[in-house]
Design a protein around this motif. Structure first.
Motif: not given
Length: 352
Positions: A78, A82-83, A85, A147, A151
């Motif tokens: 993460e 920069d996500q 999930f 996602l 990503a």
């Protein structure tokens, strides 16, 4: 694209993605090949993690060892991408009133207190039929795998480490301690192909028991979004009154086409649990790479010392991938390393 690297990773489902990340963490140069020919069940899967096996009310296999690694690796991912999930979400396990004593006995005898928070009062959760008792299971949740994979794929492309090409086994050559494929030379190759591995000629001895699973996206008004609902099916809230509803287990129809009868079956089971209108939004199907003994498979080919497999994560993949990808890297970097005996590919090659 670098022409000489250390590893080729075939497949960019959950197994290939997490393995690739473990390699990058160690500074090991590699390329990921994602075949167009096969889909990946990871992109269809709900991505849930659950510490308990409800059929027997026991801990999920190795959960106490898997969980710390799982949370650590996904948090690192993460941060890298920069996500967000990974989402923690408790489970409301619906049970019949007569099962309540059995649950209490199993929680005590199996030492499940850290994963079980007791029973919720009937009627406390909006939308659930009052006939059920509600067991409150903690330390559960889900990972948004679609996602994560998209990503990470973008990140691989930015680092010149991704090929969106069909992998043909006939194009692979193994010679002088090296492997070569489509102009790329590497020390080793790792197959992380999911269900496609059923046709991999290097690991034909592995006993795959593929399972088709179908998941619906539905809209439901008036149902709790604070819990994953579980009884025969699951209802996983994903926001804006949307839920994932699943899943089926079919060993006969292994196509990737959604089956309308499966959707009707899932909807019927959900309607038996809740007092809310359900509207079907989407329907997807995938084929899980399950193994006959329900354990992952990883390790080195018995003849070709630079050919490896990492597969068979199945329905527990979100929990299993971080821990066993670490073992996979340790084995590839240190041939004397002993992987967990229950997952070692050697179990399919041992003569009895």
């Amino acid at each position: 694209m670098q022409k000489e690297i250390k590893y080729i990773v075939v497949g960019q489902g959950l197994a290939g993605t997490i393995l690739s990340f473990q390699l990058f963490k160690r500074g090991i140069k590699h390329v990921v090949v994602r075949s167009n020919r096969f889909g990946t069940s990871s992109e269809v899967a709900a991505g849930m993690f659950n510490p308990l096996v409800f059929k027997r009310i026991t801990k999920s296999w190795m959960v106490d060892e898997l969980y710390p690694v799982m949370h650590s690796v996904y948090k690192e991912l993460e941060n890298l991408l920069d996500q967000k999930f990974v989402h923690s979400l408790p489970i409301a396990k619906l049970i019949s009133p007569h099962e309540k004593d059995w649950w209490n006995e199993r929680v005590t005898s199996q030492h499940l207190e850290s994963y079980f928070k007791g029973f919720l009062p009937s009627g406390e959760l909006p939308g659930i039929k009052s006939a059920f008792e509600i067991a409150h299971v903690t330390q559960s949740g889900y990972a948004d795998l679609s996602l994560l994979l998209s990503a990470y794929r973008k990140w691989l492309i930015e680092h010149d480490a991704f090929l969106n090409e069909e992998f043909n086994y006939n194009d692979l050559s193994i010679d002088n301690g090296m492997v070569a494929w489509n102009g790329i030379k590497a020390e080793k190759i790792i197959f992380c192909e999911g269900a496609a591995a059923k046709k991999n000629p290097f690991f034909s001895e592995v006993k795959f028991y593929l399972t088709k699973g179908e998941v619906l996206e539905v809209e439901i008004g008036g149902l709790t979004q604070e819990f994953i609902i579980n009884k025969d099916v699951f209802l996983l809230p994903i926001g804006n009154r949307r839920y994932r509803l699943g899943s089926t287990y079919d060993h006969n129809d292994l196509s990737w086409r959604p089956n309308s009868q499966a959707a009707e079956k899932l909807l019927g089971k959900a309607e038996a649990l809740i007092d809310c209108k359900i509207t079907l939004i989407d329907h997807k199907a995938g084929v899980r790479p399950t193994i006959s003994d329900r354990r992952p498979v990883l390790g080195r080919h018995p003849k070709y010392s630079n050919v490896y497999i990492f597969n068979g994560l199945g329905t527990k993949g979100v929990m299993l991938a971080p821990y066993f990808s670490g073992q996979m890297v340790e084995l590839m970097e240190n041939e004397a390393f002993d992987v967990h005996k229950e997952v070692n590919v050697g179990r399919f090659y041992t003569k009895h």
